[in-house]
Design an enzyme around this catalytic site. Sequence first.
Site, mmCIF file in Angstrom:
data_model
loop_
_atom_site.group_PDB
_atom_site.id
_atom_site.type_symbol
_atom_site.label_atom_id
_atom_site.label_comp_id
_atom_site.label_asym_id
_atom_site.label_seq_id
_atom_site.Cartn_x
_atom_site.Cartn_y
_atom_site.Cartn_z
ATOM 1 N N ARG A 1 0.765 10.869 13.693
ATOM 2 C CA ARG A 1 1.956 10.372 13.022
ATOM 3 C C ARG A 1 2.714 9.450 13.954
ATOM 4 O O ARG A 1 2.444 9.364 15.139
ATOM 5 C CB ARG A 1 2.862 11.538 12.600
ATOM 6 C CG ARG A 1 2.298 12.452 11.513
ATOM 7 C CD ARG A 1 2.107 11.739 10.179
ATOM 8 N NE ARG A 1 3.283 10.987 9.770
ATOM 9 C CZ ARG A 1 4.376 11.522 9.227
ATOM 10 N NH1 ARG A 1 4.446 12.819 9.026
ATOM 11 N NH2 ARG A 1 5.401 10.758 8.874
ATOM 12 N N ARG B 1 -7.747 8.598 3.151
ATOM 13 C CA ARG B 1 -8.843 7.680 2.822
ATOM 14 C C ARG B 1 -9.642 7.321 4.073
ATOM 15 O O ARG B 1 -10.879 7.380 4.067
ATOM 16 C CB ARG B 1 -8.271 6.403 2.184
ATOM 17 C CG ARG B 1 -9.301 5.299 1.939
ATOM 18 C CD ARG B 1 -8.624 4.000 1.533
ATOM 19 N NE ARG B 1 -7.675 3.546 2.527
ATOM 20 C CZ ARG B 1 -8.002 2.823 3.604
ATOM 21 N NH1 ARG B 1 -9.260 2.473 3.819
ATOM 22 N NH2 ARG B 1 -7.078 2.438 4.467
ATOM 23 N N ARG B 2 -8.957 6.940 5.143
ATOM 24 C CA ARG B 2 -9.655 6.586 6.374
ATOM 25 C C ARG B 2 -10.425 7.775 6.934
ATOM 26 O O ARG B 2 -11.548 7.635 7.421
ATOM 27 C CB ARG B 2 -8.666 6.056 7.409
ATOM 28 C CG ARG B 2 -8.079 4.697 7.044
ATOM 29 C CD ARG B 2 -6.949 4.300 7.974
ATOM 30 N NE ARG B 2 -6.342 3.042 7.566
ATOM 31 C CZ ARG B 2 -5.075 2.714 7.776
ATOM 32 N NH1 ARG B 2 -4.267 3.565 8.413
ATOM 33 N NH2 ARG B 2 -4.606 1.560 7.375
ATOM 34 N N LYS C 1 0.819 -1.217 0.000
ATOM 35 C CA LYS C 1 0.000 0.000 0.000
ATOM 36 C C LYS C 1 0.853 1.268 0.000
ATOM 37 O O LYS C 1 0.360 2.348 -0.338
ATOM 38 C CB LYS C 1 -0.961 0.021 1.190
ATOM 39 C CG LYS C 1 -0.325 0.173 2.555
ATOM 40 C CD LYS C 1 -1.366 0.182 3.656
ATOM 41 C CE LYS C 1 -0.733 0.311 5.039
ATOM 42 N NZ LYS C 1 -0.015 1.572 5.237
#
Length: 301
Positions: A146, A128-129, A82
């Site tokens: 992060r 996206r999440r 990914k």
Amino acid sequence: MSQKVRIATRKSKLATQQTNYICRLLQNRNPGLEIETLGVVTTGDKSANQPNSALSGKGDFLKEIESELLNGTADLAIHSMKDVPAHLPDGLAVRAVAPRQDPSDALVGVSSPFNIPADARIGTSSCRRRALLRHAFNKTNVQDIRGNVDTRLKKLDEGSYDALVLATAGLLRLGLNNRIGLRLDPSIFVPAAGQGQLAAEYRIGDNRISRLIDSLEEPGASDVSRCERDVVNMLGADCTTPVGVFCVSRNQEFHIEAIVVDPSGERSVRVSCQDESPGSLATTVARSLLSMGASELFEVG
């Protein structure tokens, strides 16, 4: 005469765990193989304390590793698929290797998205999440986070966040099954292309390394991975784009779920279809999404 291969990887705990797993597979399937691992600090690692907006979204966790491949210091690199951009530097190729781990996203800290209070702070580093949390569950207080998995879990435990969304595969590979509150259904909360899949990157034309990678391939894995990545590529998307693509192979057909969501979560376009050819399927899905206005959702961001 024994062979030797030099494998480059990030220094994070998860990256090391994944690389060690591939090393064991390689040595089991290629007796006598000698392996040297090279830990590399990437741009993404150096920016661990900066917001995601500081990252380019185009291989920040790979550039320095790819330099090691291109200059011959390393023969092979292991990544999470990914994290691998659709376009690679000239001279490099990537292949899916080893069985795919659970591709879903996981809620951590809560057992259901519907148990999360409206003002709860949900941490994720993924656009996206973030967009899917807003779109699927109407969760608007989604905050950037992060750091590696351990750092994020520590921030959760210290109360900086009320819940996290992380890749299920990473938690499983680190033996953190007990931190998973709920695995989100990938047909609904569609994962990133390649999520849960490991990738081997190498120099094109290096036949010795290519043969070693042959020993790591799983039936159908490359077709599924290529299908997901082709959709992203044809959309002109990258890891800064809220795109989910999930493909599975069953009954001699490839089935795909794909979604593009605008960053606010208010609008989306979605396609679900199947085909015997992964290449044809990717083309059909990408064209359908674009015809439904996917590119307009990109521009919103």
